[in-house]
Scaffold this motif. Structure first.
Motif, mmCIF file in Angstrom:
data_model
loop_
_atom_site.group_PDB
_atom_site.id
_atom_site.type_symbol
_atom_site.label_atom_id
_atom_site.label_comp_id
_atom_site.label_asym_id
_atom_site.label_seq_id
_atom_site.Cartn_x
_atom_site.Cartn_y
_atom_site.Cartn_z
ATOM 1 N N ILE A 35 0.820 -1.178 -0.107
ATOM 2 C CA ILE A 35 0.185 0.022 0.037
ATOM 3 C C ILE A 35 0.850 1.322 0.111
ATOM 4 O O ILE A 35 0.663 2.170 -0.744
ATOM 5 N N LYS A 36 2.162 1.140 0.733
ATOM 6 C CA LYS A 36 2.978 2.374 0.847
ATOM 7 C C LYS A 36 3.524 2.731 -0.595
ATOM 8 O O LYS A 36 3.441 3.613 -0.980
ATOM 9 N N ARG A 37 3.978 1.379 -1.256
ATOM 10 C CA ARG A 37 4.583 1.745 -2.573
ATOM 11 C C ARG A 37 3.387 2.402 -3.618
ATOM 12 O O ARG A 37 3.712 3.334 -4.158
ATOM 13 N N VAL A 49 2.436 9.591 3.700
ATOM 14 C CA VAL A 49 2.400 8.095 3.710
ATOM 15 C C VAL A 49 2.853 7.531 4.778
ATOM 16 O O VAL A 49 1.967 6.559 5.300
ATOM 17 N N LYS A 50 3.906 7.987 5.407
ATOM 18 C CA LYS A 50 4.622 7.517 6.634
ATOM 19 C C LYS A 50 3.584 7.242 7.791
ATOM 20 O O LYS A 50 3.407 6.171 8.472
ATOM 21 N N GLU A 51 2.983 8.425 7.827
ATOM 22 C CA GLU A 51 2.070 8.510 9.165
ATOM 23 C C GLU A 51 0.667 7.675 8.748
ATOM 24 O O GLU A 51 0.187 6.975 9.655
ATOM 25 N N PHE A 52 0.280 7.766 7.568
ATOM 26 C CA PHE A 52 -0.789 7.039 7.006
ATOM 27 C C PHE A 52 -0.400 5.543 7.405
ATOM 28 O O PHE A 52 -1.393 4.698 8.153
ATOM 29 N N ILE A 53 0.687 4.758 7.067
ATOM 30 C CA ILE A 53 0.821 3.555 7.162
ATOM 31 C C ILE A 53 1.045 3.191 8.546
ATOM 32 O O ILE A 53 0.494 2.055 9.107
ATOM 33 N N GLY A 54 1.636 3.962 9.491
ATOM 34 C CA GLY A 54 1.791 3.881 10.748
ATOM 35 C C GLY A 54 0.365 3.754 11.566
ATOM 36 O O GLY A 54 0.182 3.068 12.352
ATOM 37 N N ASN A 55 -0.591 4.499 11.032
ATOM 38 C CA ASN A 55 -1.784 4.612 11.782
ATOM 39 C C ASN A 55 -2.716 3.347 11.412
ATOM 40 O O ASN A 55 -3.203 2.758 12.051
ATOM 41 N N VAL A 56 -2.752 2.886 10.209
ATOM 42 C CA VAL A 56 -3.121 1.852 9.667
ATOM 43 C C VAL A 56 -2.586 0.249 10.319
ATOM 44 O O VAL A 56 -3.313 -0.613 10.840
ATOM 45 N N MET A 66 -7.081 -9.117 13.912
ATOM 46 C CA MET A 66 -6.430 -10.355 13.698
ATOM 47 C C MET A 66 -7.081 -11.666 13.853
ATOM 48 O O MET A 66 -7.065 -12.721 13.333
ATOM 49 N N ASN A 67 -7.953 -11.401 15.155
ATOM 50 C CA ASN A 67 -8.819 -12.690 15.505
ATOM 51 C C ASN A 67 -10.106 -12.679 15.084
ATOM 52 O O ASN A 67 -11.006 -13.368 15.183
ATOM 53 N N GLY A 68 -10.611 -11.646 14.129
ATOM 54 C CA GLY A 68 -11.766 -11.469 13.791
ATOM 55 C C GLY A 68 -12.309 -12.285 12.741
ATOM 56 O O GLY A 68 -11.411 -13.081 12.271
ATOM 57 N N LEU A 69 -13.460 -12.340 12.336
ATOM 58 C CA LEU A 69 -14.426 -13.309 11.251
ATOM 59 C C LEU A 69 -13.710 -13.024 10.200
ATOM 60 O O LEU A 69 -13.157 -13.863 9.416
ATOM 61 N N ASN A 70 -13.512 -11.791 9.829
ATOM 62 C CA ASN A 70 -13.175 -11.603 8.308
ATOM 63 C C ASN A 70 -11.834 -10.494 8.275
ATOM 64 O O ASN A 70 -12.199 -9.186 7.789
ATOM 65 N N PRO A 71 -10.700 -10.793 8.650
ATOM 66 C CA PRO A 71 -9.488 -9.775 8.867
ATOM 67 C C PRO A 71 -9.155 -9.183 7.742
ATOM 68 O O PRO A 71 -9.063 -8.008 7.657
ATOM 69 N N GLY A 72 -9.331 -9.703 6.476
ATOM 70 C CA GLY A 72 -9.142 -9.119 5.348
ATOM 71 C C GLY A 72 -9.891 -7.805 5.080
ATOM 72 O O GLY A 72 -9.458 -6.466 4.570
ATOM 73 N N GLN A 73 -11.218 -8.023 5.348
ATOM 74 C CA GLN A 73 -12.188 -6.913 5.193
ATOM 75 C C GLN A 73 -11.859 -5.889 6.069
ATOM 76 O O GLN A 73 -12.188 -4.703 5.836
ATOM 77 N N MET A 74 -11.518 -6.125 7.412
ATOM 78 C CA MET A 74 -11.285 -5.394 8.521
ATOM 79 C C MET A 74 -10.188 -4.521 7.895
ATOM 80 O O MET A 74 -10.194 -3.197 8.181
ATOM 81 N N VAL A 75 -9.158 -4.778 7.612
ATOM 82 C CA VAL A 75 -8.069 -4.183 6.855
ATOM 83 C C VAL A 75 -8.732 -3.026 5.876
ATOM 84 O O VAL A 75 -8.188 -1.975 6.142
ATOM 85 N N VAL A 76 -9.304 -3.653 5.041
ATOM 86 C CA VAL A 76 -10.013 -2.739 4.002
ATOM 87 C C VAL A 76 -10.738 -1.507 4.661
ATOM 88 O O VAL A 76 -10.605 -0.481 4.311
ATOM 89 N N LYS A 77 -11.485 -1.824 5.678
ATOM 90 C CA LYS A 77 -12.358 -1.042 6.380
ATOM 91 C C LYS A 77 -11.337 0.202 7.191
ATOM 92 O O LYS A 77 -11.614 1.196 6.907
ATOM 93 N N ILE A 78 -10.231 -0.395 7.491
ATOM 94 C CA ILE A 78 -9.257 0.551 8.184
ATOM 95 C C ILE A 78 -8.795 1.599 7.172
ATOM 96 O O ILE A 78 -8.656 2.815 7.537
ATOM 97 N N VAL A 79 -8.312 0.792 6.244
ATOM 98 C CA VAL A 79 -7.734 1.832 5.133
ATOM 99 C C VAL A 79 -8.640 3.013 4.617
ATOM 100 O O VAL A 79 -8.258 3.818 4.404
ATOM 101 N N ASN A 80 -9.988 2.391 4.439
ATOM 102 C CA ASN A 80 -11.087 3.440 3.976
ATOM 103 C C ASN A 80 -11.237 4.477 5.042
ATOM 104 O O ASN A 80 -11.178 5.733 4.606
#
Ligand code: GDP
Length: 297
Positions: A35-37, A49-56, A66-80
């Motif tokens: 994502i950073k790239r 970018v640096k701060e954004f990646i740090g926050n995410v 990490m332990n949620g039902l749908n970790p991939g979707q959670m990451v997308v939600k956080i990025v959003n």
């Protein structure tokens, strides 16, 4: 269309994440690196970018994700959410004086950024909202800019004030505000002169105008296609002249999106509108959340 290449890259990264089911910390780190790239390739400011990646990262490697039902979707939600917050979270309106009181807006920007066009576009928006705008040609250096403003004003059926003789912009502004008060206008939009580069003279001119009349809002117009140059210019304008917000033009032709993603974080000032074409109707209110969703595709 804006952000095309960034959207494509992010979608690929997210597709891989979603396909994984459970995520290891390593998976998340790898995705964040990509994502950073992608953001750097979109010409987003390095510090941003640096701060954004740090926050995410901080949010994404938390237990819930990490332990949620749908970790991939959670990451997308956080990025959003983080993209939305990067662009200002809330939609910010240009602040007009209450009731019938006169508002004076000063438009600033480098030559070619789209200032004169945007001035006329804005006048149309405010006219629709019931204001009676007066456009003022303060660019005393380029007669072409004055006639461009007149042509656009006519198209919008908004009066344009100009003084053909070689007066100082601050004087023109003062006379224009007096004229507006006499003639029942409640909004004055000053189209100031741009330059190819930021120089002392231009900043001095803006300051002189601010001394001559009460400017309620100073709006900087920047060209999305010029990416980080636009963001650096915005920073300098803000430090030297003080701006209240930004309008980003030519987003319709910008495939990278770096200016839109960085300017709020770098200047602390909101994006009011975005220009989406050459037509006078091509001006859209800026919604950080919608823009983030658009970027994610
Ligand atoms: P100024 O020197 O800053 O006053 O810039 P102008 O208003 O003269 O605009 C420069 C050029 O950019 C013109 O050809 C405009 O039609 C074009 N322009 C302005 N805004 C937009 C926009 O949002 N999208 C596109 N595609 N072109 C724009």
């Amino acid at each position: 269309m804006a952000f095309d290449s960034l959207t494509e890259k992010l979608q690929n990264i997210f597709r891989q994440l979603r396909s994984k089911g459970r995520l290891t910390e390593e998976d998340v780190k790898e995705a964040l690196k990509e994502i950073k790239r992608a953001l750097l390739a979109a010409d987003v400011n390095f510090k941003v970018v640096k701060e954004f990646i740090g926050n995410v990262q901080q949010r994404a490697v938390g237990q819930d994700v990490m332990n949620g039902l749908n970790p991939g979707q959670m990451v997308v939600k956080i990025v959003n959410e983080e993209l939305t917050s990067l662009m200002g979270s809330e939609t910010t309106e240009i602040a007009l004086q209450p009731g019938k009181a006169m508002t004076v807006i000063m438009m600033a920007g480098l030559q070619g950024a789209g200032k004169t066009t945007t001035t006329a576009k804005l006048a149309g928006k405010f006219k629709q909202k019931g204001k009676k705008p007066l456009l003022v040609a303060c660019d005393v250096y380029r007669p072409a800019a004055i006639s461009q403003l007149k042509i656009n004003g006519e198209k919008q059926q908004v009066e344009v004030f100009s003084m053909e003789d070689s007066r100082k912009p601050a004087e023109i502004a003062r006379e224009a505000v007096a004229y507006a008060e006499k003639n029942g206008h409640n909004l004055v939009i000053l189209d100031t002169a741009g330059r190819l580069h930021i120089d002392e003279e231009m900043m001095e001119e803006l300051q002189q105008i601010k001394k001559a009349v009460t400017v309620h809002q100073t709006i900087l117009v920047i060209d999305a296609m010029t990416g980080q140059d636009a963001v650096n210019a915005a920073k300098e304008f803000h430090e030297k002249a003080g701006i209240d917000g930004v309008i980003i033009t030519k987003l319709d032709g910008d495939t990278r999106g770096g200016a839109a993603l960085s300017v709020k974080a770098v200047t602390g000032k909101p994006i009011f509108y975005v220009g989406m074409g050459e037509k006078l109707s091509d001006l859209e209110q800026f919604y950080p959340e919608r823009m983030a969703s658009r970027i994610l595709g």
